[in-house]
Design an enzyme around this catalytic site. Structure first.
Site, mmCIF file in Angstrom:
data_model
loop_
_atom_site.group_PDB
_atom_site.id
_atom_site.type_symbol
_atom_site.label_atom_id
_atom_site.label_comp_id
_atom_site.label_asym_id
_atom_site.label_seq_id
_atom_site.Cartn_x
_atom_site.Cartn_y
_atom_site.Cartn_z
ATOM 1 N N ASP A 24 6.364 100.039 14.930
ATOM 2 C CA ASP A 24 4.880 99.418 14.464
ATOM 3 C C ASP A 24 4.392 98.661 14.775
ATOM 4 O OD1 ASP A 24 3.404 99.555 12.368
ATOM 5 O OD2 ASP A 24 4.524 100.184 10.546
ATOM 6 N N ASP A 32 -2.326 104.924 7.302
ATOM 7 C CA ASP A 32 -2.178 104.814 6.247
ATOM 8 C C ASP A 32 -2.323 105.762 4.973
ATOM 9 O OD1 ASP A 32 0.569 103.245 7.381
ATOM 10 O OD2 ASP A 32 -0.658 101.441 7.054
HETATM 11 C C1 GLA Z 1 3.119 100.094 8.058
HETATM 12 C C2 GLA Z 1 3.264 101.813 8.474
HETATM 13 C C3 GLA Z 1 3.526 102.321 7.049
HETATM 14 C C4 GLA Z 1 5.177 101.703 6.678
HETATM 15 C C5 GLA Z 1 4.879 100.114 6.614
HETATM 16 C C6 GLA Z 1 6.232 99.946 6.297
HETATM 17 O O1 GLA Z 1 1.847 100.075 7.227
HETATM 18 O O2 GLA Z 1 2.110 101.866 8.639
HETATM 19 O O3 GLA Z 1 3.790 103.561 7.680
HETATM 20 O O4 GLA Z 1 6.118 101.984 8.309
HETATM 21 O O5 GLA Z 1 4.050 99.525 7.580
HETATM 22 O O6 GLA Z 1 6.072 98.398 6.342
#
Ligand code: GLA
Length: 681
Positions: A446, A508
């Site tokens: 990420d 997300d």
């Molecule tokens: C980002 C990712 C999510 C999750 C969060 C965790 O927003 O896109 O899927 O993993 O971080 O903090």
């Protein structure tokens, strides 16, 4: 016929793909220009292409259009692909051709500046099975020079009676909004200045004459393989030409040095409308970009939406049991398993299991996940640090910053500067150790913030290259490891990341109705087999929308299905229905992940061998209007197709000419899955 041939008399190179040709030639003054990018030509036909128009000698000429890499030298006034500053202040490159090499499908054109010891090599790479042409540029100077811009390539479709530009814009939780509009006469800049690919714009475009449809028409398209800041400038002249130049970086950056290689900026020409252009991209990405695209991606469960930062061994085990029951094959523990990470305010950088949450380390959870018959995956955000972390207390200078200026925190975190070898080494070491010491099969990489206070120099590219190199080394050392690219959802969706990951966390936003448009934009360039999609809870935590479990599944089944809801709150009946739908996905997933994708009106169709899968969606009901038949596409008109669920047999020609009414339930946000099999005669 060979992929590249050279016509020495005319100084032009014919590049041939299965269905298209690209001809590059030299003007009298050695300027490399595009003479043709369109239907496939024979050598005779390519020889008959007119010479490029000579420069008229007027200040008002449209000089520069058609050039393979527009420089600033002489009477050129367009957006330069190459902005170079030699010691002493000279600018631009005055082309002098020095030779070429052809190595199977790889053509290199070597040029240099007439005055300064600087070489520019234009690369073209073709492959026998794709119409995609990869292009990039290399620069070598004897002494350090300054570069303000060094694009990978300029692309020149032929003059068209009109122009339409397709591209994607968006935001967090709203990636990949497809835009289709006539570009203004002037310059249109698609860009990210954020150090990541970005949610706001994605580095690809399509151009047509304003008449293409999903099924018909000529389309010229390009996509950049880069995961940091980038810029594509589309220039439409008052005289009716359109071209674009693109590459890494953005305006205001400078690099000092003697050698550069740009990322690939790939392009294609297609005659079958947007749909055929997309399918050519998908095939190229699967065959030549993604490392393990032939594998079928497993169904994963991810705990993020269920528990957020409330991660613990027992609750993860409980979720794992339910995920296994629903048919998940990989269990991924998301954020907050490490260091002092109990909220987004602390812990990034301290990559060891939180001793309170995992007193025995990660192994007891991993063993339980294995016992349940699943593989284990883990979330990490290697490029980041919270100021409240042991790492930051030990190395406050490791972050991207400018001495004396405040360090802008985004999501309470700072960006580690991987262009510094000691920082990238540190990241590689702990990742390597983590994967070596645990049975980890899947990593979600990420990146939840953008650059600020970044030095406008080498680090913009250096950081991205270090990310690439860490991923490449991890994959080489751990061949079983599969990786998901994520950046606050789809902020790093691009061919550069796809070359070293297996799937992309698309957004997300897992609201099924919103996802339809996000997925529609994603599949313009990127294949369904890389498009991760979860089924989460209803009402959706982000939008509050209530949708049926079947609808959420049918939307997520259009890519790589995952589960992301709080299964602890799902009823027995929902868990049973989920298990049945996961089973259904396992039946169709080869067709979805490896088949040909066709975007229909309100539906997506996948075809692989004799199987056809259609996922159809209905929005909110309006005025009780009866459904419109859904016309399928690309079927064999003479064949019959049996509906695997109802047994009904349809003529191919009627499925495409008349269509069928999807068996929608009587509801808002209804959906239907249709499975057809071509009957053997
Ligand atoms: C980002 C990712 C999510 C999750 C969060 C965790 O927003 O896109 O899927 O993993 O971080 O903090």
């Amino acid at each position: 016929m060979s992929l590249v041939t050279f016509d020495a008399a005319r100084r032009r190179w014919l590049l041939s793909t299965p269905r298209t040709s690209y001809v590059v030639g030299l003007k009298d003054d050695d300027t490399p220009v595009c003479l043709h990018w369109g239907p496939r030509l024979s050598a005779d036909q390519a020889a008959a292409l007119p010479e490029p128009a000579a420069f008229m000698g007027s200040s008002f000429d449209e000089s520069g259009t058609g050039e393979e890499l527009l420089t600033e030298a002489g009477a050129r006034f367009g957006a330069a692909s190459l902005q170079i500053r030699f010691p002493g202040g000279d600018t631009g490159i005055e082309w002098r051709y020095t030779g070429h090499t052809i190595d199977a499908g790889h053509l290199t054109l070597r040029l240099r500046d007439r005055v300064h010891p600087a070489e520019v090599t234009l690369h073209y790479r073709l492959r026998p099975d794709t119409d995609v042409i990869e292009r990039w540029t290399e620069i070598a100077a004897e002494a350090p020079v300054t570069l303000l811009r060094c694009d990978s390539a300029a692309w020149n479709p032929p003059p068209l009676p009109g122009y339409r530009l397709s591209h994607a814009t968006g935001g967090w939780a709203a990636e990949n909004t497809l835009r289709r509009a006539e570009p203004p006469v002037g310059e249109t800049v698609l860009t990210s200045r954020r150090g990541i690919t970005s949610h706001q714009a994605n580095p690809w475009l399509m151009i047509d004459a304003g008449e293409a449809t999903e099924e018909h028409g000529e389309v010229w398209s390009a996509a950049l393989a880069w995961s940091g800041s980038w810029r594509i400038t589309v220039a439409r002249t008052p005289g009716g030409r359109l071209s674009w130049t693109g590459g890494f970086g953005h305006e205001g950056l400078t690099w000092q040095g003697a050698a550069w290689t740009t990322p690939v900026f790939a392009g294609l020409y297609s005659t079958g409308g947007y749909g055929a252009a997309s399918r050519t991209w998908h095939h190229y990405v699967n065959e030549h970009v993604r490392p393990a695209a032939r594998e079928t991606r497993p169904v994963l469960y991810n705990s993020w939406e269920a528990v957020g930062f409330e991660v613990g061994e027992e609750s993860q085990k409980r979720l794992a049991a339910l995920a296994a029951r629903a048919g998940a094959e990989v269990f991924v523990m998301d954020d907050a398993w490490f260091g002092g990470r109990t909220s987004d305010r602390a812990g990034l950088g301290d990559w060891w299991p939180n001793p309170e949450r995992f007193p025995g380390g990660l192994t007891p959870l991993i063993e339980e996940v294995h016992r349940l018959g699943m593989r284990f995956g883990l979330w990490a955000e290697p490029e980041m640090v919270n100021p409240d972390s042991d790492l930051y207390r030990a190395h406050p200078d490791w972050v991207i910053h400018q001495p004396g200026r405040e360090r802008t925190e985004l999501r309470h975190q700072l960006f580690l500067d991987f262009s510094r070898p000691e920082v990238a080494d540190w990241a590689h070491k702990w990742l390597h150790r983590l994967v070596s010491e645990h049975a980890i099969d899947f990593l979600k990489w990420d990146c939840n913030r953008t650059f600020t206070q970044a030095d406008p120099g080498e680090m913009w590219a250096g950081h991205v290259r270090a990310v690439y190199s860490i991923l490449d080394r991890l994959r080489a050392d751990h061949p079983h490891l599969r990786v998901e690219a994520c950046s606050g959802g789809g902020g790093r969706t691009d061919l550069g990341m796809m070359a070293r990951t297996d799937q992309v966390w698309t957004s997300d936003n897992a609201d099924a109705a919103d996802r339809l448009s996000i997925q529609h934009g994603f599949t313009q360039i990127y294949p369904a087999g890389a498009m991760a999609a979860w089924v989460t809870d209803s009402p959706n935590p982000l939008t509050g929308r209530r949708t049926s479990l079947a609808y959420r599944f049918h939307v997520a089944m259009a890519g790589v299905l995952g589960l992301g809801g709080d299964l602890l709150n799902w009823s027995e009946q929902e868990l049973d229905e989920a298990a049945a739908l996961v089973g259904m996905y396992k039946d169709i997933r080869d067709v979805v992940q490896h088949g040909e994708l066709r975007r229909l009106r309100g539906a997506v169709q996948y075809t692989l061998g004799d199987r056809v899968v259609v996922l159809a969606y209905k929005g909110p009901a309006a005025f009780g209007a009866p459904g419109v038949p859904l016309r399928l596409s690309g079927l064999d008109p003479d064949a019959r197709y049996r509906d695997e669920d109802t047994g009904a047999v349809h003529h191919g020609v009627l499925l495409t000419a008349r269509g069928l009414i999807p068996p929608f339930p009587h509801d808002d946000y209804a959906s239907a899955l249709i499975r057809l099999r071509k009957e053997q005669l």
